[in-house]
Design a protein around this motif. Sequence first.
Motif, short mmCIF file in Angstrom:
data_model
loop_
_atom_site.label_atom_id
_atom_site.label_comp_id
_atom_site.label_asym_id
_atom_site.label_seq_id
_atom_site.Cartn_x
_atom_site.Cartn_y
_atom_site.Cartn_z
N GLU A 199 22.41 12.70 -23.32
CA GLU A 199 23.81 12.65 -22.87
C GLU A 199 24.39 11.25 -23.14
O GLU A 199 25.50 11.11 -23.65
CB GLU A 199 23.87 12.99 -21.37
N GLN A 200 23.62 10.23 -22.81
CA GLN A 200 24.05 8.85 -23.04
C GLN A 200 24.16 8.57 -24.53
O GLN A 200 25.11 7.95 -25.00
CB GLN A 200 23.01 7.87 -22.45
N ARG A 201 23.17 9.01 -25.27
CA ARG A 201 23.12 8.70 -26.69
C ARG A 201 24.28 9.36 -27.45
O ARG A 201 24.88 8.75 -28.33
CB ARG A 201 21.78 9.16 -27.28
N ILE A 202 24.59 10.58 -27.11
CA ILE A 202 25.66 11.30 -27.82
C ILE A 202 27.02 10.71 -27.45
O ILE A 202 27.86 10.49 -28.32
CB ILE A 202 25.59 12.82 -27.53
N GLY A 203 27.24 10.45 -26.16
CA GLY A 203 28.51 9.88 -25.72
C GLY A 203 29.66 10.87 -25.85
O GLY A 203 29.47 12.00 -26.32
N PRO A 204 30.87 10.46 -25.46
CA PRO A 204 31.98 11.41 -25.38
C PRO A 204 32.62 11.78 -26.72
O PRO A 204 33.38 12.73 -26.80
CB PRO A 204 33.00 10.70 -24.49
N LYS A 205 32.33 11.04 -27.80
CA LYS A 205 33.07 11.27 -29.05
C LYS A 205 32.24 11.85 -30.18
O LYS A 205 32.75 12.45 -31.09
CB LYS A 205 33.66 9.94 -29.53
N ARG A 206 30.96 11.62 -30.14
CA ARG A 206 30.10 11.94 -31.27
C ARG A 206 29.99 13.44 -31.54
O ARG A 206 29.79 14.22 -30.61
CB ARG A 206 28.71 11.40 -30.94
N GLU A 207 30.10 13.80 -32.83
CA GLU A 207 29.95 15.21 -33.21
C GLU A 207 28.51 15.49 -33.64
O GLU A 207 28.01 16.60 -33.50
CB GLU A 207 30.92 15.51 -34.35
N PHE A 208 27.87 14.46 -34.22
CA PHE A 208 26.50 14.61 -34.72
C PHE A 208 25.62 13.51 -34.14
O PHE A 208 26.12 12.49 -33.67
CB PHE A 208 26.50 14.54 -36.25
N LEU A 209 24.32 13.69 -34.21
CA LEU A 209 23.42 12.74 -33.55
C LEU A 209 23.34 11.40 -34.27
O LEU A 209 23.14 10.37 -33.65
CB LEU A 209 22.00 13.33 -33.42
N PRO A 221 28.07 17.22 -20.37
CA PRO A 221 29.17 17.68 -21.25
C PRO A 221 29.02 17.23 -22.70
O PRO A 221 29.42 17.96 -23.62
CB PRO A 221 30.42 17.07 -20.60
N ASN A 222 28.46 16.05 -22.91
CA ASN A 222 28.33 15.57 -24.30
C ASN A 222 27.27 16.38 -25.06
O ASN A 222 27.48 16.74 -26.22
CB ASN A 222 27.94 14.08 -24.31
N VAL A 223 26.16 16.66 -24.38
CA VAL A 223 25.12 17.47 -25.02
C VAL A 223 25.69 18.87 -25.29
O VAL A 223 25.49 19.43 -26.38
CB VAL A 223 23.85 17.57 -24.14
N ARG A 277 28.78 19.85 -25.78
CA ARG A 277 29.76 19.84 -26.88
C ARG A 277 29.05 19.74 -28.23
O ARG A 277 29.33 20.48 -29.17
CB ARG A 277 30.72 18.66 -26.68
N TRP A 278 28.10 18.78 -28.31
CA TRP A 278 27.34 18.61 -29.55
C TRP A 278 26.60 19.90 -29.92
O TRP A 278 26.66 20.38 -31.06
CB TRP A 278 26.35 17.44 -29.39
N LEU A 279 25.91 20.49 -28.93
CA LEU A 279 25.09 21.67 -29.19
C LEU A 279 25.95 22.86 -29.62
O LEU A 279 25.58 23.60 -30.54
CB LEU A 279 24.26 22.02 -27.94
N ALA A 280 27.10 23.03 -28.97
CA ALA A 280 27.97 24.15 -29.34
C ALA A 280 28.42 24.01 -30.80
O ALA A 280 28.45 25.00 -31.55
CB ALA A 280 29.18 24.22 -28.40
N GLY A 281 28.75 22.78 -31.20
CA GLY A 281 29.17 22.55 -32.58
C GLY A 281 28.05 22.87 -33.56
O GLY A 281 28.25 23.57 -34.57
N VAL A 282 26.86 22.38 -33.27
CA VAL A 282 25.73 22.56 -34.19
C VAL A 282 25.30 24.03 -34.22
O VAL A 282 25.10 24.62 -35.30
CB VAL A 282 24.56 21.63 -33.79
N GLU A 283 25.19 24.65 -33.04
CA GLU A 283 24.73 26.05 -33.00
C GLU A 283 25.81 27.01 -33.52
O GLU A 283 25.51 28.16 -33.82
CB GLU A 283 24.32 26.44 -31.58
N GLY A 284 27.04 26.52 -33.66
CA GLY A 284 28.10 27.35 -34.21
C GLY A 284 28.06 27.44 -35.73
O GLY A 284 28.77 28.25 -36.34
#
Length: 226
Positions: free
Chosen positions: A150-160, A192-194, A196-203
């Motif tokens: 959660e910390q690593r991804i942060g509020p803006k990042r789309e990818f890891l 929320p950051n994880v 958002r990232w996961l929904a984008g990737v799994e989509g």
Amino acid sequence: MIVYGAILSPFVRKVLIAAAEKGLEVEQRPGGMGQGGDEFIEASPFGKMPAFRVPNGRGEGRDYLLADSSAIVHYLEAAYPALPLIPAEPMARGEVVWLDEFADTILMAAGGKLFFNRVVAPLFLKRPGDLAAADDAERTEIPHILDWLEQRIGPKREFLVGGAFSLADISVAVMFANVRGAGVALDAQKYPNVARWLAGVEGRPSFAAQNARMEKILTRVRAEAG
Ligand SMILES: N[C@@H](CCC(=O)N[C@@H](CS)C(=O)NCC(=O)O)C(=O)O
């Protein structure tokens, strides 16, 4: 190119998704946990899935063989550099290799305890799993990992890593389907950051296709078990 292994393995899905992202055709064959016979063991001497074969890949009728998901993706990246999954920039490359390793070891150790003990042991091996170990992983290891992600991804990042989809996204995200399959839903309020990232990737179509295959098998096996 042939990939041996079962779709329920996150390592097998990692390879199938990487190949799909690169637009490569691969044939999936059974392998591991008693499946696949001699041709699988030739490719994977220690019986681990995925294994990989490029027929005549070495020329003169000799096949090219590998038996590790990361090794296979690194081979694919070098052999088919278009649509890259591993960045050339040194710092980004180091981070991708690290997150792939984090997924394969730390995340797999926790997710594996959940999936093996709650799903593989009772539904496939027809024996009780170590439910205390699974519960402990859910209570302690998974939250620790999610806090860090959660910390690593942060509020803006789309990818890891950096601004592009990479092997890091594949390796980490594939583990979440197994965690979910073991009954642990991601708390999107808390992470929320994880989420958002996961929904984008799994989509992505590459993920959606493999996750749908996995869901279908889990639904069937659960129905059969009653
Ligand atoms: N580091 C390997 C790990 C492969 C692995 O542990 N695969 C598991 C399935 S998720 C397996 O083959 N288990 C069956 C066994 O150990 O007999 C990779 O990335 O491919």
